[in-house]
Design a protein around this motif. Structure first.
Motif, PDB file in Angstrom:
ATOM      1  N   THR A   1     -38.463 -74.314  82.065  1.00  0.00           N
ATOM      2  CA  THR A   1     -37.260 -73.651  81.565  1.00  0.00           C
ATOM      3  C   THR A   1     -37.566 -72.358  80.810  1.00  0.00           C
ATOM      4  O   THR A   1     -38.580 -72.240  80.129  1.00  0.00           O
ATOM      5  N   LEU A   2     -36.641 -71.418  80.940  1.00  0.00           N
ATOM      6  CA  LEU A   2     -36.651 -70.197  80.126  1.00  0.00           C
ATOM      7  C   LEU A   2     -35.287 -70.115  79.444  1.00  0.00           C
ATOM      8  O   LEU A   2     -34.318 -69.588  80.008  1.00  0.00           O
ATOM      9  N   PRO A   3     -35.156 -70.669  78.249  1.00  0.00           N
ATOM     10  CA  PRO A   3     -33.871 -70.618  77.553  1.00  0.00           C
ATOM     11  C   PRO A   3     -33.472 -69.175  77.212  1.00  0.00           C
ATOM     12  O   PRO A   3     -34.292 -68.399  76.719  1.00  0.00           O
ATOM     13  N   LEU A   4     -32.229 -68.848  77.509  1.00  0.00           N
ATOM     14  CA  LEU A   4     -31.702 -67.504  77.240  1.00  0.00           C
ATOM     15  C   LEU A   4     -30.816 -67.467  76.006  1.00  0.00           C
ATOM     16  O   LEU A   4     -30.820 -66.481  75.261  1.00  0.00           O
ATOM     17  N   ALA A   5     -30.039 -68.532  75.793  1.00  0.00           N
ATOM     18  CA  ALA A   5     -29.093 -68.540  74.668  1.00  0.00           C
ATOM     19  C   ALA A   5     -28.873 -69.951  74.171  1.00  0.00           C
ATOM     20  O   ALA A   5     -28.694 -70.880  74.953  1.00  0.00           O
ATOM     21  N   ARG A   6     -28.913 -70.085  72.859  1.00  0.00           N
ATOM     22  CA  ARG A   6     -28.518 -71.313  72.183  1.00  0.00           C
ATOM     23  C   ARG A   6     -27.467 -70.940  71.135  1.00  0.00           C
ATOM     24  O   ARG A   6     -27.355 -69.773  70.758  1.00  0.00           O
ATOM     25  N   GLU A   7     -26.703 -71.914  70.700  1.00  0.00           N
ATOM     26  CA  GLU A   7     -25.663 -71.618  69.700  1.00  0.00           C
ATOM     27  C   GLU A   7     -26.316 -71.254  68.362  1.00  0.00           C
ATOM     28  O   GLU A   7     -27.387 -71.759  68.033  1.00  0.00           O
TER      29      GLU A   7
END
Length: 304
Positions: free
Chosen positions: A298-304
Motif C-alpha cells: 500500500t501507498l496511503p495518500l490521505a488519512r483523516e
C-alpha cells in the motif's frame, strides 16, 4: 483528485494506492531476486503463481472498499512486479517523496503518475542521487518520523539495505517540524530469518498507542529499548523470529480501530482483538513469499 494528508500510521484511511499482481510475469531467476525470502522460494520451486497473487490482492482490495477507502491501482506494466507500491513512494503530511529505489524498478513509479499528476511541483520531493530511501523504512508517528536504516561500511554489499544515512539527513531537512529517529536494522542477502528488509518488517504502530516489535532485528539494542519504552512494555506485542519471517509486523491499519491482517497470524490477531481492535482477516501468504506483506502493498495518500 486527492489532497495528500498523512500524519501517522493509523488514522482513518481515505485514499490509497494498492499495488497489482496482474501480468507480473514469470518467476525471477535467483540472480534477479531482490531479497532472501524471494530467493528461498525461487530455489525451492514454491515462488507464488500470478493467479494466486491476484486473488489475494483482490481480497485486500475488497476489504478496503468495504471500509469506504478510495483505492487506486497502478497502470499495468507487462512482466513487471508491481505489488509493493510502498517501495516506490510515500506520503508525509502533504508531500509525496519519490523513493530512490533499485534502478530497474523506476518504471513502477511511472505507473502511478496518473494518480499524482494533479499535485503541485512543490508537493513532490525527489531526493538527490546520494539519498537511498524506500517507504517501508519510513513511518510518521506524532511528532516523529521513524526511519529504518543501515549505515555500515558494507552498505553496498547488501541488496537488502534500502535506506541510508543520507536519507535521514534529507528527511530531517525536508520535514523540519518532525523529529527524525533512525534505527539500525539487521541485514542479510541470503537468510530471511536474519534480515529486516524494512522497518515495517520488524516494527509497526497499531491503534493509538500500541506497537508490534521484534528485538533481534535491531542491530543496536538501545534502539529496541527506545521503542519499547516509547510505547510502554504493556502496549507492545513482542514477535518471535519465526513470526518475523512470516511478516507479523507487516499488517495494515485502516483506522485505529480496524486492522487488516493475515488470517494465519492467530496469536497477533487475538491480541489485537483483546485490545478492542477489529481484525479483518484475509489470506496473504502467497504475497508474503516475496518478502513483503500488507503494509508493503500500500501507498496511503490521505488519512483523516
Amino acid at each position: 483528485m486527492v489532497d495528500l494528508n498523512i500524519k501517522d500510521e493509523t488514522s482513518r484511511l481515505k485514499a490509497v494506492v494498492l499495488g497489482t499482481a496482474t501480468l507480473s510475469g514469470p518467476a525471477p531467476t535467483p540472480e534477479e531476486a531482490y531479497d532472501p525470502k524471494s530467493l528461498e522460494h525461487i530455489l525451492a520451486g514454491t515462488y507464488p503463481k500470478e493467479a494466486d497473487l491476484i486473488r489475494q490482492m483482490e481480497g485486500f482490495a475488497a476489504v478496503l472498499a468495504k471500509h469506504d477507502v478510495r483505492v487506486f491501482r497502478p497502470e499495468i506494466i507487462k512482466d513487471c512486479n508491481q505489488i509493493f507500491s510502498r517501495d516506490i513512494a510515500f506520503v508525509i503530511d502533504d508531500k509525496l517523496v519519490e523513493a530512490n529505489i533499485l534502478p530497474d524498478r523506476d518504471r513502477e513509479f511511472e505507473a502511478i503518475i496518473h494518480v499524482i499528476d494533479h499535485l503541485e511541483d512543490s508537493q513532490i520531493l525527489v531526493p538527490p542521487e546520494v539519498v537511498h530511501v524506500e517507504g517501508g523504512d519510513v513511518m510518521p508517528w506524532g511528532e516523529y518520523l521513524f526511519v529504518g536504516t543501515y549505515t555500515g561500511a558494507d552498505y553496498s554489499d547488501y541488496i537488502t539495505a534500502r535506506t541510508n544515512g543520507a536519507a535521514v539527513e534529507f528527511l530531517q531537512e525536508a520535514f523540519p517540524k518532525r523529529k527524525v529517529k533512525a534505527f539500525e536494522l539487521r541485514k542479510s542477502n541470503t537468510n530471511p530469518r536474519k534480515n529486516a528488509l524494512h522497518l515495517d518488517c520488524c516494527f509497526q504502530p497499531v491503534g493509538r498507542d500500541m506497537a508490534i516489535l521484534h528485538r533481534e532485528s535491531f542491530l543496536d539494542q538501545a534502539d529496541y529499548h527506545w521503542l519499547r519504552d516509547f510505547f510502554g512494555a504493556e502496549n507492545v506485542f513482542e514477535i518471535t523470529t519465526e513470526e518475523v519471517y512470516h511478516m507479523f509486523s507487516n499488517i495494515f491499519s485502516i483506522s485505529p480501530e480496524v486492522v487488516v491482517s493475515d488470517r494465519s497470524f492467530t496469536r497477533l490477531n487475538d491480541w489485537m482483538r483483546s485490545r478492542g481492535i477489529t481484525v479483518e482477516e484475509i489470506e496473504y501468504q502467497e504475497v508474503g513469499k516475496q518478502g513483503g506483506l500488507l503494509r508493503c502493498s500500500t501507498l496511503p495518500l490521505a488519512r483523516e
